[in-house]
Design a protein around this motif. Sequence first.
Motif, PDB file in Angstrom:
ATOM      1  N   LEU A 304     102.295 -75.655  -9.178  1.00 11.50           N
ATOM      2  CA  LEU A 304     101.515 -76.803  -9.488  1.00 11.50           C
ATOM      3  C   LEU A 304     100.682 -77.295  -8.121  1.00 11.50           C
ATOM      4  N   ALA A 305     101.792 -77.344  -7.271  1.00 10.09           N
ATOM      5  CA  ALA A 305     101.050 -78.081  -6.014  1.00 10.09           C
ATOM      6  C   ALA A 305      99.980 -77.145  -5.298  1.00 10.09           C
ATOM      7  N   ILE A 306     100.309 -75.861  -5.312  1.00  4.78           N
ATOM      8  CA  ILE A 306      99.318 -74.687  -4.869  1.00  4.78           C
ATOM      9  C   ILE A 306      98.137 -74.856  -5.723  1.00  4.78           C
ATOM     10  N   LEU A 307      98.119 -75.147  -7.005  1.00  3.78           N
ATOM     11  CA  LEU A 307      96.763 -75.095  -7.922  1.00  3.78           C
ATOM     12  C   LEU A 307      96.223 -76.357  -7.734  1.00  3.78           C
ATOM     13  N   PHE A 308      97.015 -77.399  -7.536  1.00  2.00           N
ATOM     14  CA  PHE A 308      96.435 -78.608  -7.224  1.00  2.00           C
ATOM     15  C   PHE A 308      95.678 -78.807  -5.920  1.00  2.00           C
ATOM     16  N   GLY A 309      96.365 -78.163  -4.883  1.00  2.56           N
ATOM     17  CA  GLY A 309      95.734 -77.668  -3.479  1.00  2.56           C
ATOM     18  C   GLY A 309      94.279 -77.197  -3.577  1.00  2.56           C
ATOM     19  N   LEU A 310      94.472 -75.997  -4.465  1.00  4.24           N
ATOM     20  CA  LEU A 310      93.229 -75.468  -4.693  1.00  4.24           C
ATOM     21  C   LEU A 310      91.835 -76.410  -5.011  1.00  4.24           C
ATOM     22  N   TYR A 311      92.299 -77.102  -6.235  1.00  8.33           N
ATOM     23  CA  TYR A 311      91.361 -78.096  -6.503  1.00  8.33           C
ATOM     24  C   TYR A 311      90.853 -78.947  -5.374  1.00  8.33           C
TER      25      TYR A 311
END
Length: 721
Positions: A304-311
């Motif tokens: 989730l952190a990585i995906l949020f970082g992507l945003y």
Amino acid sequence: MGNKPITMALAGNPNAGKTTLFNHLTGARQHVGNYPGITVDHKEGSFHQDGQQISITDLPGTYSLTAYSVEEVVSRDFLTTAKPDVVVNIVDASNLERNLYLSTQFLEMGLPVIIALNMMDVAKDRGIEIRVEKLSELLEIPIVPIIARSGKGTKELISQALEVAASSKTMEPRDISYGEDLDESLMELIATIEQTSFLSSAYPARFTAIKYLEHDDEMLRKGQAAAPETARKLEEIVSKTSDHLQATMDVYPEAIIADHRYGFIKAILRQGVLTHKFDTDRLYTSDKIDKVLTNRLLGPVIMLAILFGLYQFTFSWSELPVSWMEALFGWLGGVVENTLPDGLLKSMIISGVIDGVGGVLGFVPLIMFMFFGIAVLEDSGYLARVAFMMDRVFHFFGLHGSSVMPFIVSGGIAGGCAVPGVMATRTLRSPKERMATLLTVPFMNCGAKVPVLVLLIGAFFTEHKALYMFLFTMLAWLVALVAAKFLRMTVLRGEATPFVMELPPYRFPTFRGLVIHTWERTWQYIKKAGTVILGISILLWASMTFPGLPQSEQDLYESQRLEITETLAKQTEKLQDALTGINQEESAATLRNSIAGKVGLFFEPVSSYAGFDWRTNIAMLGGFAAKEVIISTLGTVYSMGVIEADKASSLGDRLVKDPHWNAVVAVSALIFIMFYAPCFVTVVCIAKESSWKWALFSMTFNTIFAFIASVLVFQLGSMFS
Ligand code: GDP
Ligand code: MG
């Protein structure tokens, strides 16, 4: 060698480097990914070497030639029906034992095969040493070590492949022993097959016999169709053997066959073919990384952190280039405004072309950043871990781990497209899991919906844009999964199938790969904007302009203008305001009277329950053609009735100022846009992949669902605010 082109097939495990080699040879730019199952259809290309024209086919990756999945069926059918002159079997040198499993089956089929021993660089890094000549001698086929990524060894590979293709001696199918019980049974089967030349045009007798023992559905079906009498005899022999094995050892023939194939490979590798110099290899490193990244508790949190970082990356870094694009199109509009005379042409260029296409192209920088981020995840191997972790969740909702790929492709990490997503469902084995995936992937936030979401979120929720985007992505997942569960409990009820997927080792992405990936997808988006959207914008502009007001009404506005000009002649400022007021009323009346306006008005009594006025309805209808069109249509409908001075303000500002729009309407519209009928192209794809019945089902099911959800949001939202 003659002038006739030589036909060559590339076959091998997923991720062995087929597409990389294909691209290197043909100069094409196929999608290369560190993710199993990227190539579903086979791809063709051609090139020259040694004065010989060669046409080459990139087959989907498979682990075996038993018909367990669509890829396996596609590959096997191609090899047996197209009968290529030579099969280049790509083997990952860093994963030799596992890769040779497929090679043994090529040998059993008696195909003219040559092994391209790929990833020699990776093998070397891991301290793996392979004695190529010895291996070639034992397998009795030519083997050429290569590095597909840099092209090393490929010239040599092709010249040897050409020799295999040209050599007149046919390959003898290789006999691998499968133990006493099975060998005996095989002899009996082969005798029956040879007596009647059963399926002999496609497969060697021994291969057919083995597939019968493996309970290969596809082969059984072909057998029954070709010669039901012989097929029945063969099935009898197989079931006798199967019963015997069950009674004596409690195993199925498939398991024994697999064991012996691995045994055959091990026996070869042990003869000094394979040595490990040290074991701190990359797989080992990958395993260590995986201990953390796919940890039961930590894994999902990191994901989730990585995906949020992507945003965060996408939305904050692209802000500046997006504003440049907006400025560019604003400037272009101004130039046209000042140079062209008033009239239909000017109105078409500004409202149809510049507002429409500009609205879409303005998002190109954002889309590029998003695709770049996804490419990093995909090429590094992390995307496969996401699939692996999501499998636990997916099972609960009646889907399969392999459904993750279609979901992600469709926009699970916002910014995909449901069209390739629908195609990607081909990798699913169970028809019901496949249908459930097919029908729910359009719920994801595809690249076309993203700009619409960004526009509305940006206009109505100026703070925390990335957070809202993230939340809307999570919502898309939730709705898609719940819908899948619902479908699996009703129209698609049935058993779940177990998950097997390879986790490729982590690799450092190459810059070239990242650029190609980013560009390929961005270009698809631009192509759509340049062609389809341009046509649709102009069509919509026309439907909003014609038939125009009747002469009597036009005269009425004209006389109002004259009257006001006379009475206010001295107060120029007031006059200007009054005149633009009338102009605005006139163009609003024109829009209302137009074809599109009538359609929008027709739906207004129903759509108003969700807070949509007739102009928003026009945009939603346009969105069925392609979701990007929603922005351009909103741009057009909300610029037509607007005072000239306000034209310069952005669409977002115009919506905020419009009395029909507020935060509740925006959320209701967001929900509707996310979940209503997929765009026309996706619907056609669904129909092609399943049937028109399902395509229609998808349109009505999604639209009804989306409408109910929007009505709820709007009614509840209005009550509380
Ligand atoms: P396919 O699934 O067989 O088509 O495999 P791809 O061509 O998509 O390659 C999978 C991954 O392996 C990609 O990340 C490639 O860049 C990488 N790759 C392919 N060949 C080589 C090679 O010779 N050396 C290294 N280090 N990587 C390679
Ligand atoms: Mg490939």
